[in-house]
Design a protein around this motif. Structure first.
Motif, PDB file in Angstrom:
ATOM      1  N   MET A  37       0.830  -1.204   0.000  1.00 29.14           N
ATOM      2  CA  MET A  37       0.000   0.000   0.000  1.00 29.14           C
ATOM      3  C   MET A  37       0.865   1.255   0.000  1.00 29.14           C
ATOM      4  O   MET A  37       0.594   2.220  -0.731  1.00 29.14           O
ATOM      5  CB  MET A  37      -0.933  -0.014   1.205  1.00 29.14           C
ATOM      6  N   ALA A  38       1.918   1.263   0.811  1.00 27.06           N
ATOM      7  CA  ALA A  38       2.798   2.432   0.878  1.00 27.06           C
ATOM      8  C   ALA A  38       3.472   2.686  -0.465  1.00 27.06           C
ATOM      9  O   ALA A  38       3.651   3.850  -0.875  1.00 27.06           O
ATOM     10  CB  ALA A  38       3.841   2.238   1.967  1.00 27.06           C
ATOM     11  N   ALA A  39       3.836   1.605  -1.164  1.00 25.92           N
ATOM     12  CA  ALA A  39       4.472   1.756  -2.474  1.00 25.92           C
ATOM     13  C   ALA A  39       3.528   2.392  -3.484  1.00 25.92           C
ATOM     14  O   ALA A  39       3.977   2.954  -4.492  1.00 25.92           O
ATOM     15  CB  ALA A  39       4.946   0.392  -2.978  1.00 25.92           C
ATOM     16  N   HIS A  40       2.233   2.321  -3.221  1.00 29.01           N
ATOM     17  CA  HIS A  40       1.235   2.926  -4.106  1.00 29.01           C
ATOM     18  C   HIS A  40       0.629   4.187  -3.492  1.00 29.01           C
ATOM     19  O   HIS A  40      -0.450   4.628  -3.906  1.00 29.01           O
ATOM     20  CB  HIS A  40       0.148   1.900  -4.433  1.00 29.01           C
ATOM     21  N   GLY A  41       1.344   4.739  -2.509  1.00 25.01           N
ATOM     22  CA  GLY A  41       0.937   6.019  -1.945  1.00 25.01           C
ATOM     23  C   GLY A  41      -0.287   5.969  -1.066  1.00 25.01           C
ATOM     24  O   GLY A  41      -0.973   6.984  -0.894  1.00 25.01           O
ATOM     25  N   ARG A  42      -0.573   4.808  -0.509  1.00 27.02           N
ATOM     26  CA  ARG A  42      -1.746   4.651   0.343  1.00 27.02           C
ATOM     27  C   ARG A  42      -1.311   4.145   1.722  1.00 27.02           C
ATOM     28  O   ARG A  42      -0.275   3.500   1.877  1.00 27.02           O
ATOM     29  CB  ARG A  42      -2.731   3.644  -0.258  1.00 27.02           C
ATOM     30  N   SER A  43      -2.122   4.433   2.725  1.00 26.37           N
ATOM     31  CA  SER A  43      -1.882   3.903   4.063  1.00 26.37           C
ATOM     32  C   SER A  43      -2.757   2.680   4.273  1.00 26.37           C
ATOM     33  O   SER A  43      -3.774   2.499   3.594  1.00 26.37           O
ATOM     34  CB  SER A  43      -2.169   4.957   5.132  1.00 26.37           C
ATOM     35  N   TRP A  44      -2.368   1.846   5.218  1.00 30.80           N
ATOM     36  CA  TRP A  44      -3.102   0.617   5.514  1.00 30.80           C
ATOM     37  C   TRP A  44      -2.936   0.335   6.998  1.00 30.80           C
ATOM     38  O   TRP A  44      -1.860  -0.027   7.451  1.00 30.80           O
ATOM     39  CB  TRP A  44      -2.555  -0.543   4.672  1.00 30.80           C
ATOM     40  N   SER A  45      -4.006   0.543   7.744  1.00 32.47           N
ATOM     41  CA  SER A  45      -3.913   0.437   9.200  1.00 32.47           C
ATOM     42  C   SER A  45      -3.923  -1.019   9.651  1.00 32.47           C
ATOM     43  O   SER A  45      -4.327  -1.923   8.901  1.00 32.47           O
ATOM     44  CB  SER A  45      -5.080   1.174   9.863  1.00 32.47           C
ATOM     45  N   HIS A  46      -3.511  -1.226  10.878  1.00 39.19           N
ATOM     46  CA  HIS A  46      -3.555  -2.569  11.457  1.00 39.19           C
ATOM     47  C   HIS A  46      -4.988  -3.080  11.506  1.00 39.19           C
ATOM     48  O   HIS A  46      -5.247  -4.271  11.241  1.00 39.19           O
ATOM     49  CB  HIS A  46      -2.958  -2.547  12.860  1.00 39.19           C
ATOM     50  N   GLU A  47      -5.914  -2.185  11.800  1.00 36.26           N
ATOM     51  CA  GLU A  47      -7.330  -2.582  11.874  1.00 36.26           C
ATOM     52  C   GLU A  47      -7.848  -3.016  10.510  1.00 36.26           C
ATOM     53  O   GLU A  47      -8.608  -3.984  10.401  1.00 36.26           O
ATOM     54  CB  GLU A  47      -8.172  -1.431  12.426  1.00 36.26           C
ATOM     55  N   GLN A  48      -7.452  -2.304   9.461  1.00 40.68           N
ATOM     56  CA  GLN A  48      -7.841  -2.718   8.110  1.00 40.68           C
ATOM     57  C   GLN A  48      -7.248  -4.077   7.765  1.00 40.68           C
ATOM     58  O   GLN A  48      -7.913  -4.920   7.153  1.00 40.68           O
ATOM     59  CB  GLN A  48      -7.388  -1.672   7.086  1.00 40.68           C
ATOM     60  N   ALA A  49      -6.002  -4.288   8.151  1.00 40.32           N
ATOM     61  CA  ALA A  49      -5.349  -5.562   7.864  1.00 40.32           C
ATOM     62  C   ALA A  49      -6.051  -6.718   8.558  1.00 40.32           C
ATOM     63  O   ALA A  49      -6.165  -7.818   7.988  1.00 40.32           O
ATOM     64  CB  ALA A  49      -3.882  -5.504   8.296  1.00 40.32           C
ATOM     65  N   LEU A  50      -6.543  -6.492   9.750  1.00 40.70           N
ATOM     66  CA  LEU A  50      -7.220  -7.563  10.470  1.00 40.70           C
ATOM     67  C   LEU A  50      -8.485  -8.016   9.760  1.00 40.70           C
ATOM     68  O   LEU A  50      -8.906  -9.163   9.926  1.00 40.70           O
ATOM     69  CB  LEU A  50      -7.554  -7.108  11.898  1.00 40.70           C
ATOM     70  N   GLU A  51      -9.075  -7.142   8.956  1.00 39.04           N
ATOM     71  CA  GLU A  51     -10.280  -7.515   8.220  1.00 39.04           C
ATOM     72  C   GLU A  51      -9.995  -8.571   7.149  1.00 39.04           C
ATOM     73  O   GLU A  51     -10.908  -9.242   6.670  1.00 39.04           O
ATOM     74  CB  GLU A  51     -10.899  -6.282   7.564  1.00 39.04           C
ATOM     75  N   LEU A  52      -8.729  -8.732   6.777  1.00 37.65           N
ATOM     76  CA  LEU A  52      -8.360  -9.688   5.736  1.00 37.65           C
ATOM     77  C   LEU A  52      -7.992 -11.061   6.290  1.00 37.65           C
ATOM     78  O   LEU A  52      -7.837 -12.011   5.518  1.00 37.65           O
ATOM     79  CB  LEU A  52      -7.169  -9.162   4.922  1.00 37.65           C
ATOM     80  N   VAL A  53      -7.849 -11.173   7.606  1.00 34.45           N
ATOM     81  CA  VAL A  53      -7.360 -12.418   8.206  1.00 34.45           C
ATOM     82  C   VAL A  53      -8.307 -13.570   7.885  1.00 34.45           C
ATOM     83  O   VAL A  53      -9.514 -13.500   8.141  1.00 34.45           O
ATOM     84  CB  VAL A  53      -7.202 -12.256   9.733  1.00 34.45           C
ATOM     85  N   GLY A  54      -7.745 -14.629   7.307  1.00 27.99           N
ATOM     86  CA  GLY A  54      -8.517 -15.831   7.016  1.00 27.99           C
ATOM     87  C   GLY A  54      -9.208 -15.828   5.669  1.00 27.99           C
ATOM     88  O   GLY A  54      -9.779 -16.840   5.265  1.00 27.99           O
ATOM     89  N   ASN A  55      -9.160 -14.702   4.942  1.00 24.26           N
ATOM     90  CA  ASN A  55      -9.829 -14.619   3.653  1.00 24.26           C
ATOM     91  C   ASN A  55      -9.071 -15.387   2.572  1.00 24.26           C
ATOM     92  O   ASN A  55      -7.843 -15.519   2.649  1.00 24.26           O
ATOM     93  CB  ASN A  55      -9.926 -13.161   3.180  1.00 24.26           C
ATOM     94  N   PRO A  56      -9.758 -15.843   1.523  1.00 20.09           N
ATOM     95  CA  PRO A  56      -9.044 -16.275   0.315  1.00 20.09           C
ATOM     96  C   PRO A  56      -8.162 -15.136  -0.190  1.00 20.09           C
ATOM     97  O   PRO A  56      -8.536 -13.957  -0.101  1.00 20.09           O
ATOM     98  CB  PRO A  56     -10.169 -16.604  -0.666  1.00 20.09           C
TER      99      PRO A  56
END
Length: 232
Positions: A37-56
């Motif tokens: 995300m940072a390489a594309h000029g965006r931020s990505w919070s820990h809380e947002q990352a937790l939403e992906l846990v376990g997903n395909p």
């Protein structure tokens, strides 16, 4: 002396999730997501990352794409896999108690399957450190419907020639727990980066260090166990 009661049977098989359950790789995935995300000029919070846990992985990659990563979904998947693979090559962070339980199951002759939404290249890199521990690997690039659908666990049981109802599945994420329960497996939720909320039929533990063959026998016998600290 009164006769002793026979021990409940062991599971026909134990079906293991990987990320967050067998190995503590969720921080690796989160780091890879944040770097991308940072390489594309965006931020990505820990809380947002937790939403992906376990997903395909394709679902997670789609969410990263929608959040601003200007790459096709397959390229995002490839990037994340490569980054996590590099970190695993440096260090495999086993969850507490995981290797002890794996060894006990091996000694008892209980087959194990790995059921993960990570792809085969990463699953093989992890399981290479425990040769012979897993009879089969069911990975995210081998299934049509990933977790929370039950298909991955149903495939694992079919490959092992056992009924899911006679198996114990070990999971950490909400999506994985939903998948395992829906498959009919006796399901143990072990806390990692997310709390394991109570559900009908779900056993819970704070750590695999609290789980032994006796716990698995009780689950097969129909007990639903809560091994979380009493203060919870």
């Amino acid at each position: 002396m009164p006769p002793t009661s026979p021990l409940p049977p062991l599971p026909a098989a134990v079906l293991w999730d990987m990320d967050g359950t067998l190995v503590d790789t969720e921080p690796y995935w989160i780091r890879a997501e944040q770097e991308l995300m940072a390489a594309h000029g965006r931020s990505w919070s820990h809380e947002q990352a937790l939403e992906l846990v376990g997903n395909p992985l394709t679902v997670s990659a789609g969410m990263l794409h929608d959040a601003g990563v200007d790459l096709p979904v397959p390229a995002i998947v490839d990037h994340l896999l490569a980054r996590v693979h590099d970190q695993v090559a440096t260090s495999v962070p086993w969850r507490p108690g995981a290797r002890t339980l794996l060894a006990a199951l091996g000694d008892a002759g209980v087959p194990c399957a790995l059921v993960t939404m990570s792809y085969a290249t990463l699953a093989e890199a992890v399981t290479a450190h425990v040769p012979g521990a897993f009879a089969t690997l069911v990975t995210g690039d081998q299934v049509e419907r990933g977790k929370p659908d039950p298909q991955p666990y149903l495939i694992a049981a079919e490959r092992l020639g056992v009924a899911t109802a006679d198996c114990v599945a070990i999971e950490d994420s909400p999506a994985g727990i939903t998948s395992a329960l829906a498959s009919g497996a006796r399901t143990l939720g072990v806390e990692a980066v997310l709390p394991v909320e109570a559900r009908d039929g779900l056993s819970r533990a704070a750590s695999l260090a609290d789980v032994d063959l006796g716990v698995l026998r009780r689950m097969v016998a129909g007990d639903v166990l809560d091994l979380l600290p009493a203060s919870r």
